[in-house]
Enzyme design. Structure first.
Site, short mmCIF file in Angstrom:
data_model
loop_
_atom_site.label_atom_id
_atom_site.label_comp_id
_atom_site.label_asym_id
_atom_site.label_seq_id
_atom_site.Cartn_x
_atom_site.Cartn_y
_atom_site.Cartn_z
N ARG A 69 -5.48 -2.26 8.95
CA ARG A 69 -6.60 -2.77 8.14
C ARG A 69 -6.98 -4.19 8.58
NH1 ARG A 69 -6.14 -2.55 1.68
NH2 ARG A 69 -4.75 -4.32 2.04
N LYS A 168 -11.07 -8.06 4.21
CA LYS A 168 -10.21 -8.99 3.45
C LYS A 168 -10.38 -10.36 4.08
CE LYS A 168 -6.12 -8.19 1.57
NZ LYS A 168 -6.20 -8.09 0.12
N GLU A 201 -13.82 -2.86 -9.14
CA GLU A 201 -12.36 -3.06 -9.10
C GLU A 201 -12.02 -4.28 -9.94
OE1 GLU A 201 -11.15 -4.02 -5.07
OE2 GLU A 201 -12.88 -5.32 -4.77
N1 PXG Z 1 -8.96 -5.16 -4.29
C1 PXG Z 1 -8.93 -6.39 -3.81
C2 PXG Z 1 -10.14 -7.25 -3.90
C3 PXG Z 1 -7.76 -6.87 -3.20
O1 PXG Z 1 -7.73 -8.11 -2.70
C4 PXG Z 1 -6.70 -4.74 -3.70
C5 PXG Z 1 -7.90 -4.33 -4.25
C6 PXG Z 1 -5.55 -3.79 -3.60
O2 PXG Z 1 -5.34 -3.40 -2.25
P1 PXG Z 1 -3.91 -3.02 -1.70
O3 PXG Z 1 -4.15 -2.62 -0.30
O4 PXG Z 1 -3.03 -4.24 -1.80
O5 PXG Z 1 -3.40 -1.92 -2.53
C7 PXG Z 1 -6.62 -6.04 -3.16
C8 PXG Z 1 -5.37 -6.53 -2.55
C9 PXG Z 1 -2.75 -11.97 -3.52
C10 PXG Z 1 -2.82 -10.58 -3.03
O6 PXG Z 1 -2.02 -12.76 -2.94
C11 PXG Z 1 -3.96 -9.84 -3.19
C12 PXG Z 1 -4.00 -8.54 -2.71
C13 PXG Z 1 -2.92 -7.99 -2.07
C14 PXG Z 1 -1.78 -8.75 -1.92
C15 PXG Z 1 -1.73 -10.06 -2.39
O7 PXG Z 1 -3.44 -12.30 -4.49
N2 PXG Z 1 -5.15 -7.87 -2.88
#
Ligand code: PXG
Length: 307
Positions: A69, A168, A201
């Site tokens: 990703r 991201k 989300e």
């Molecule tokens: N939506 C958004 C906007 C994200 O940033 C997710 C959904 C969930 O995705 P995953 O692939 O993790 O299931 C995310 C993921 C942090 C942090 O430090 C944020 C995420 C992942 C890990 C750490 O705030 N966001």
């Protein structure tokens, strides 16, 4: 007299900071030596990307998927990664080993690199990458038992025409401002809608509801990240014989659902029991959510790349 222990904003004492090892552009260095230029476009323009990964019990969960990703985000931003995917995986494992932790969180950050004052990314010859290994707690432990109360934020997810929610990027201001709205309203998490008013989300989590025994989540084209934890929920539902499907949803669908839960690498799987003062179902974590939460916990502890 011994010097008093100094703590940083994270409550970590100075000695621990000094001991933390960071991977920076190919070298493992002490945190105090992990320095980035003030001319780095990651800092000047949010021009860069990141990934958040977890490791449990000596294994990194879904390492390849996360790094893949990261490469997709890089491709979308015309950011040419100077390392191969395999090298980035190996660098990640190396950083975990250097920090001597068994469980924790990994943050990979790739910046456009050093350039001029001016947007032009072509004047930044080399991207930079750093990898941090740390602990992470997104919500207090008791909320995994009691469930989260969430409010809808007025800040919308951007349309894919401005910035794809799949990237991201280092510009998370949209999510940060939504999070501030939620915190100001006394909630720990905020629900974000897209420009059309459909559920996208939460600020860092994907959203699911359970209705009449079926698990339902919005399609990622409604403005959410294609979460890796979200994908795991699809796998778990298949394994457990639970029906799961995608459907665009309005807040009404969450208000009137039997159960709801959120997923994300940092958040893991957490029940949502209230949205905008409406109790979801009976206002307690529901049986299907609890089953999936338990199955997720087992999966993350038994699968993954050994380090
Ligand atoms: N939506 C958004 C906007 C994200 O940033 C997710 C959904 C969930 O995705 P995953 O692939 O993790 O299931 C995310 C993921 C942090 C942090 O430090 C944020 C995420 C992942 C890990 C750490 O705030 N966001």
């Amino acid at each position: 007299m011994p010097e008093p222990e100094r703590q940083d904003a994270r409550g970590i004492n100075k000695r621990e900071i000094m001991n933390r090892k960071i991977w920076l552009d190919g070298k493992i260095v002490d945190e105090s030596d992990a320095k980035i230029s003030v001319f780095d476009h990651g800092l000047l323009y949010g021009d860069g990307i990141f990934e958040g990964i977890r490791f449990y019990n000596g294994r990194v969960f879904r390492l390849t998927e996360h790094i893949e990703r990261l490469y997709l985000s890089a491709k979308a931003l015309l950011l040419k990664m100077p390392w191969t995917l395999e090298e980035v995986c190996e660098a990640t494992l190396q950083t975990i080993r250097a920090n001597g932790l068994n469980d924790g969180y990994i943050r990979l950050v790739v910046t456009r690199g050093i350039g001029d004052l001016g947007l032009n990314p072509y004047l930044c010859p080399t991207p930079s990458m750093f990898i941090i290994v740390s602990g992470i707690t997104l919500y207090p432990a008791e909320l995994y038992e009691q469930g989260l109360e969430v409010v809808t934020c007025s800040t919308r997810r951007p349309t894919p025409a401005s910035l794809s929610p799949q990237v991201k990027s280092l510009n998370y201001l949209n999510n940060v401002m939504a999070k501030v709205e939620a915190l100001k309203a006394g909630a720990k998490e905020g629900l974000m809608l897209n420009e059309q008013g459909y559920v996208a989300e939460c600020t860092g989590d994907n959203v699911f509801i359970v209705k009449k025994g079926e698990v339902i989540t919005p399609p990622v084209s409604d403005g959410s990240l294609d979460g890796i934890t979200r994908q795991v929920i699809f796998e778990l539902c298949a394994e457990l014989g639970i029906t799961i499907r995608e459907m665009s949803m309005a807040r009404y669908d969450i208000y009137t659902a039997d159960e709801s839960f959120l997923t994300g690498t940092a958040a893991e799987t957490i029940p949502m029991v209230k949205l905008d003062e409406r109790e979801i179902g009976v206002g307690k974590p529901g049986p299907i959510s609890l089953k999936l939460i338990e199955a997720y916990r087992q999966k993350v502890r038994s699968e993954g790349t050994l380090f």
